[in-house]
Design a protein around this motif. Structure first.
Motif, PDB file in Angstrom:
ATOM      1  N   LEU A  97       0.815  -1.214   0.000  1.00 50.66           N
ATOM      2  CA  LEU A  97       0.000   0.000   0.000  1.00 50.66           C
ATOM      3  C   LEU A  97       0.847   1.262   0.000  1.00 50.66           C
ATOM      4  CD1 LEU A  97      -2.867   1.289   0.313  1.00 50.66           C
ATOM      5  CD2 LEU A  97      -2.519   1.140   2.791  1.00 50.66           C
ATOM      6  N   TRP A  98       1.958   1.253   0.728  1.00 42.56           N
ATOM      7  CA  TRP A  98       2.796   2.443   0.895  1.00 42.56           C
ATOM      8  C   TRP A  98       3.958   2.497  -0.092  1.00 42.56           C
ATOM      9  CZ3 TRP A  98       0.645   5.968   3.930  1.00 42.56           C
ATOM     10  CH2 TRP A  98      -0.311   5.540   4.858  1.00 42.56           C
ATOM     11  N   ASN A  99       3.934   1.619  -1.087  1.00 41.81           N
ATOM     12  CA  ASN A  99       4.983   1.628  -2.104  1.00 41.81           C
ATOM     13  C   ASN A  99       4.371   1.629  -3.502  1.00 41.81           C
ATOM     14  OD1 ASN A  99       7.875   1.147  -0.786  1.00 41.81           O
ATOM     15  ND2 ASN A  99       6.379  -0.013   0.411  1.00 41.81           N
ATOM     16  N   PRO A 100       3.610   2.677  -3.842  1.00 44.93           N
ATOM     17  CA  PRO A 100       2.993   2.762  -5.168  1.00 44.93           C
ATOM     18  C   PRO A 100       4.051   3.072  -6.233  1.00 44.93           C
ATOM     19  CG  PRO A 100       2.666   4.811  -4.008  1.00 44.93           C
ATOM     20  CD  PRO A 100       3.323   3.880  -3.022  1.00 44.93           C
ATOM     21  N   PRO A 101       3.708   2.882  -7.482  1.00 42.07           N
ATOM     22  CA  PRO A 101       4.656   3.194  -8.565  1.00 42.07           C
ATOM     23  C   PRO A 101       4.751   4.700  -8.802  1.00 42.07           C
ATOM     24  CG  PRO A 101       2.594   2.406  -9.492  1.00 42.07           C
ATOM     25  CD  PRO A 101       2.471   2.269  -7.999  1.00 42.07           C
ATOM     26  N   ILE A 102       5.438   5.393  -7.906  1.00 39.01           N
ATOM     27  CA  ILE A 102       5.575   6.850  -8.011  1.00 39.01           C
ATOM     28  C   ILE A 102       6.262   7.200  -9.334  1.00 39.01           C
ATOM     29  CG2 ILE A 102       6.657   8.900  -6.994  1.00 39.01           C
ATOM     30  CD1 ILE A 102       6.349   7.617  -4.270  1.00 39.01           C
ATOM     31  N   GLY A 103       5.741   8.216  -9.982  1.00 38.69           N
ATOM     32  CA  GLY A 103       6.287   8.619 -11.265  1.00 38.69           C
ATOM     33  C   GLY A 103       5.470   8.105 -12.436  1.00 38.69           C
ATOM     34  N   GLN A 104       4.595   7.136 -12.204  1.00 43.08           N
ATOM     35  CA  GLN A 104       3.721   6.624 -13.242  1.00 43.08           C
ATOM     36  C   GLN A 104       2.464   7.491 -13.334  1.00 43.08           C
ATOM     37  OE1 GLN A 104       4.746   4.030 -15.228  1.00 43.08           O
ATOM     38  NE2 GLN A 104       6.658   4.258 -14.065  1.00 43.08           N
ATOM     39  N   SER A 105       1.577   7.146 -14.231  1.00 41.95           N
ATOM     40  CA  SER A 105       0.365   7.931 -14.430  1.00 41.95           C
ATOM     41  C   SER A 105      -0.525   7.873 -13.195  1.00 41.95           C
ATOM     42  CB  SER A 105      -0.415   7.400 -15.632  1.00 41.95           C
ATOM     43  OG  SER A 105      -0.933   6.109 -15.363  1.00 41.95           O
ATOM     44  N   HIS A 106      -1.339   8.918 -13.046  1.00 44.01           N
ATOM     45  CA  HIS A 106      -2.273   8.954 -11.921  1.00 44.01           C
ATOM     46  C   HIS A 106      -3.236   7.774 -11.963  1.00 44.01           C
ATOM     47  CE1 HIS A 106      -1.909  13.486 -10.680  1.00 44.01           C
ATOM     48  NE2 HIS A 106      -0.809  12.788 -10.485  1.00 44.01           N
ATOM     49  N   MET A 107      -3.630   7.366 -13.164  1.00 43.70           N
ATOM     50  CA  MET A 107      -4.561   6.253 -13.280  1.00 43.70           C
ATOM     51  C   MET A 107      -3.946   4.970 -12.725  1.00 43.70           C
ATOM     52  SD  MET A 107      -7.480   5.097 -13.973  1.00 43.70           S
ATOM     53  CE  MET A 107      -8.187   6.528 -14.785  1.00 43.70           C
ATOM     54  N   LEU A 108      -2.693   4.695 -13.075  1.00 44.42           N
ATOM     55  CA  LEU A 108      -2.030   3.496 -12.576  1.00 44.42           C
ATOM     56  C   LEU A 108      -1.883   3.557 -11.055  1.00 44.42           C
ATOM     57  CD1 LEU A 108      -0.589   0.823 -13.070  1.00 44.42           C
ATOM     58  CD2 LEU A 108       1.538   2.116 -13.446  1.00 44.42           C
TER      59      LEU A 108
END
Length: 497
Positions: free
Chosen positions: A112-123
């Motif tokens: 939960l606390w490790n999202p793909p930062i830098g990717q699209s908002h949708m992803l």
């Protein structure tokens, strides 16, 4: 209410004895709630801030995604409760769920606390939705059976309030320990991040520590209460069709006392969810907390929980649970919003005044004490609904009732976050804001709308709590009826392996 059990309803059920629990059982059982405290603290206090101010997703969108995840919970929670009630194993009805939930909760929490930062908002939003559903479903698989077990440990009217006091004490302790760890260590000011709450790297350690803490709390509680399995109710369950199971669920949940508590809980926990989700905004931008101030604030909140831990059982032994819950909710609303109304009127100390922090802490501590007293009392009242339903339907449905209660609690991080997102949008609060640079009119709108929502939800909770339909006399009469029909027993049936 003093319903008579008909012969057809006198099924071979078992009701727990009205006993006082040993300190070891009470402590280990209560400690398990620390896992939910960690989850609740993270979801309620940091999740919106993290995805909005750190990751950069609009607050209203984050709130909407988290609230939509509640649709899944609406199916997961009653399913877990129903299956838990009907589980049969050498470890009883509840413990297989307790042991099995630990690992999924830990893995989901880290993700939960490790999202793909830098990717699209949708992803990122899809990641948030999937991981939020995973975490909350796994938490349901533990928390619903665990809460249901509170009813099974003792049928005593006052002991149930004491049991719930321990649950709330450890639940808040777990959440506040993670708050302290976050403010003092993981999200403390660092080079390039004078406000450590905006440091992406800090959330990785926060996630791992939280996962380990939750896993430990769950296993300690499951192992510590394992020896109680022979004493827990183990009613006979007949095999029946899916349609009959669904009819039984609907019949069980068509209960006035349960409906009243769900309405009260919906209001109270939505109010709490707003408080959690907006607390860092208020602390950082309105009161301008820095560094160790967050730690002192957390300690103040836990002091309020400690007061409730003592007050709720003591007052419950002498008065009416519905009346106490209603008054406690009202007092929490008045004290919790007082600093905002005084600030808007120009009667509260300004930022930098030496009286500001002591007064903020005082109001927050007293409001927390009153609010937690209401939550403890409401949970104790929900436990008493189980025997009322058993008299009416001939079935014990602890898991199903507490699944409903737990779903309402999840509104803390669902509807609460959604409403907070709307409050921030209505106030015109900017993304990636800097403390001290947010215009005063924006802060005024934020506190005015927040204070009004706070008052509204808690006063509605008080209204519904006051309408709970029975008290001590009716509960004790029902226990006597159950004993007379032979469904109340106090001796262990078989050893637990």
């Amino acid at each position: 209410m003093n319903a008579r059990i008909t012969p057809a309803e006198a099924m071979p059920l078992t009701t727990p004895p009205a006993r006082r629990l040993s300190p070891g059982v009470m402590g280990s059982y209560g400690f398990g709630a620390a896992a939910y405290g960690v989850k609740d603290s993270g979801f309620g206090t940091f999740l919106l801030l993290f995805y909005n101010q750190v990751v950069g997703v609009p607050a209203a969108t984050v709130g909407f995604v988290v609230m939509i995840a509640l649709i899944v919970d609406a199916f997961v929670d009653p399913t877990v409760g129903f299956l838990s009630d009907r589980t049969r194993s050498r470890w009883g009805r509840r413990h297989p769920w307790l042991y099995g939930a630990a690992l999924p909760i830990m893995l989901g929490w880290v993700a939960l606390w490790n999202p793909p930062i830098g990717q699209s908002h949708m992803l990122i939003l899809v990641w948030l939705f999937v991981t939020a559903v995973l975490v909350r479903s796994a938490v349901s698989a533990y928390e619903v059976p665990s809460q249901a077990m509170a009813v099974e440990l003792s049928a005593d009217y006052d002991e149930r309030t004491r049991i719930m006091s321990y649950r709330y004490l450890f639940g808040w302790l777990g959440g506040l320990l993670m708050l302290v760890a976050a403010y003092v260590y993981f999200l403390a000011p660092a080079p390039g991040y004078p406000n450590g709450l905006l440091n992406p790297a800090g959330y990785r350690g926060f996630a791992i520590a939280g996962a380990l803490f939750m896993g430990l709390a769950i296993l300690v509680s499951a192992i510590g209460t394992h020896r109680e399995i022979p004493r827990l109710p183990n009613p006979k369950i007949e095999k029946q069709s899916l349609a009959r199971n669904l009819r039984d669920m609907v019949e069980t949940l068509k209960n006035k006392a349960f409906a009243v508590l769900m309405l009260a809980g919906l209001c109270a926990y939505t109010g709490q969810g707003i408080i959690y989700a907006i607390s860092n905004y208020v602390a950082s931008f309105v009161w301008r907390f820095e560094g160790m101030t967050f730690l002192y604030y957390s300690i103040t909140l836990f002091a309020g929980v400690g007061v409730a831990f003592v007050v709720a059982p003591a007052v419950g032994r002498r008065g009416s649970k519905p009346r106490m819950a209603a008054w406690a909710s009202t007092i929490a609303a008045v004290l919790g919003t007082a600093p905002f109304w005084l600030r808007l009127a120009g009667w509260f100390p300004a930022v930098g005044d030496p009286w500001l922090l002591p007064l903020v802490f005082l109001f927050a501590g007293l409001s927390t004490a009153a609010g937690v007293t209401a939550y403890i009392t409401g949970a104790s009242m929900l436990a008493d609904v189980v025997e009322e339903s058993e008299v009416r339907t001939g079935r014990r449905s602890e898991g199903l009732f507490f699944a409903g209660g737990f779903f309402i609690q999840k509104c803390t991080s669902g509807v609460g976050i959604f409403v907070t997102g709307l409050i921030l949008a209505a106030a015109g609060f900017p993304a990636k804001a800097v403390p001290g640079q947010v215009p005063v009119p924006v802060l005024d709108r934020l506190t005015a709308i927040y204070g009004a929502c706070y008052l509204l939800f808690y006063c509605l909770a008080a209204f519904f709590y006051a309408r709970f339909p029975f008290g001590r006399g009716e509960h004790e009469a029902r226990l006597a009826q159950l004993a007379a029909t032979g469904v109340l027993e106090s001796e262990p049936r078989q050893p637990a392996a």
